[in-house]
Design an enzyme around this catalytic site. Structure first.
Site, short mmCIF file in Angstrom:
data_model
loop_
_atom_site.label_atom_id
_atom_site.label_comp_id
_atom_site.label_asym_id
_atom_site.label_seq_id
_atom_site.Cartn_x
_atom_site.Cartn_y
_atom_site.Cartn_z
N GLU A 42 0.86 -1.20 0.00
CA GLU A 42 0.00 0.00 0.00
C GLU A 42 0.89 1.24 0.00
O GLU A 42 1.59 1.51 0.98
CB GLU A 42 -0.88 -0.04 1.26
CG GLU A 42 -1.79 1.16 1.42
CD GLU A 42 -2.52 1.15 2.78
OE1 GLU A 42 -2.78 0.05 3.34
OE2 GLU A 42 -2.79 2.24 3.30
N ARG A 46 0.91 10.37 1.31
CA ARG A 46 1.27 11.28 2.40
C ARG A 46 2.53 12.07 2.09
O ARG A 46 3.17 12.59 3.00
CB ARG A 46 1.49 10.48 3.69
CG ARG A 46 0.22 9.89 4.20
CD ARG A 46 0.41 9.36 5.59
NE ARG A 46 -0.44 8.21 5.77
CZ ARG A 46 -0.27 7.29 6.68
NH1 ARG A 46 0.73 7.38 7.54
NH2 ARG A 46 -1.09 6.27 6.75
N THR A 70 -4.25 5.97 2.25
CA THR A 70 -4.52 7.34 2.71
C THR A 70 -5.21 8.14 1.59
O THR A 70 -4.91 9.31 1.37
CB THR A 70 -3.23 8.05 3.19
OG1 THR A 70 -2.42 7.13 3.94
CG2 THR A 70 -3.56 9.21 4.12
N LYS A 130 -11.19 -1.64 6.55
CA LYS A 130 -10.03 -1.40 7.42
C LYS A 130 -10.58 -1.04 8.81
O LYS A 130 -11.63 -0.41 8.91
CB LYS A 130 -9.26 -0.23 6.82
CG LYS A 130 -8.13 0.33 7.64
CD LYS A 130 -7.35 1.34 6.81
CE LYS A 130 -6.37 2.11 7.69
NZ LYS A 130 -5.36 2.81 6.92
C1 3PG Z 1 -2.43 3.73 8.33
O1 3PG Z 1 -2.44 4.63 7.51
O2 3PG Z 1 -3.02 2.68 8.13
C2 3PG Z 1 -1.72 3.93 9.63
O3 3PG Z 1 -1.09 5.15 9.69
C3 3PG Z 1 -0.76 2.84 9.92
O4 3PG Z 1 -0.49 2.87 11.26
P1 3PG Z 1 0.90 2.37 11.84
O5 3PG Z 1 1.91 3.39 11.38
O6 3PG Z 1 0.71 2.35 13.33
O7 3PG Z 1 1.18 1.03 11.28
#
Ligand code: 3PG
Length: 215
Positions: A42, A46, A70, A130
């Protein structure tokens, strides 16, 4: 080409996040994850060059199924698919983003926390969501409560998942896969230590096999 994502995620139930501002780094990271046995990646929206990173992974790492994470808006979702994304992940549930994915015939995994959000997702015809941010939003007890009501729904807990709690999450039958950034630590990337990423991916798959009783 149609892809059975549920089967793919059941076989390798870990979705690593790739956050990069340089397509070369996104490609190297994705190849390192593939070398550890993972099959899905994925690329998160960002950074300013996230779209280029996604396109580079989709074009240059055919052994990986690349999706966009995201994704906050319909225009981002359209751009992601145009760049080669095979699936979309969002932190929250947005009808427009879900509609774009449906139109493209691709899976979309929107983030949910509450029963109302989950019911909304259910009524949009989704059967995998999710669960974000997983550990803060109640972790395993919350997932057990939600899945006892929404019996057909499968979950992708993300947010606070790591090698320490992955096995417990994957032991829940309602959990299809777990996502997270622990597999792509910024310090390993900064020091060009891609072997570390390959090792983390392989470790995650070992944990998954144990959780699923395959080892
Ligand atoms: C996401 O976008 O799914 C989260 O920011 C992931 O969270 P993590 O950095 O705690 O794995």
């Amino acid at each position: 080409m149609t892809t059975d994502f549920t089967k793919i995620l059941e076989a390798a139930p870990v979705v690593p996040l790739v956050k990069a501002d340089d397509p070369t780094i996104a490609v190297k990271t994705s190849r390192a994850l593939a070398a550890g046995g993972l099959t899905v990646v994925e690329v998160v929206f960002r950074t300013d060059r996230a779209l280029e990173c996604l396109k580079a992974v989709a074009d240059e790492v055919p052994e990986m199924i690349a999706g966009a994470g995201t994704v906050l808006s319909t225009s981002q979702a359209e751009a992601a698919f145009d760049a080669g994304a095979r699936f979309i992940v969002s932190p929250g549930l947005d009808d427009g983003v879900v509609a774009v994915a449906k139109q493209r015939g691709a899976p979309v995994y929107p983030g949910i926390v509450t029963p109302s959000e989950l019911q909304h997702a259910y009524n949009l015809g989704l059967n995998v969501v999710k669960f974000f941010p997983a550990t803060i939003a109640g972790g395993i007890p919350a997932l057990k409560a939600l899945s006892s009501v929404f019996r057909t729904m499968r979950f992708m807990p993300t947010g606070g998942v790591s090698a320490d709690n992955l096995e417990d999450f994957l032991k829940l039958p309602a959990v299809l896969a777990c996502g997270g950034s622990w597999l792509t630590p910024a310090d390993a990337i900064a020091s060009d230590n891609y072997d570390k990423i390959t090792a983390l991916a392989a470790e995650a798959l070992k944990i998954a096999a144990r959780a699923r009783g395959n080892q």
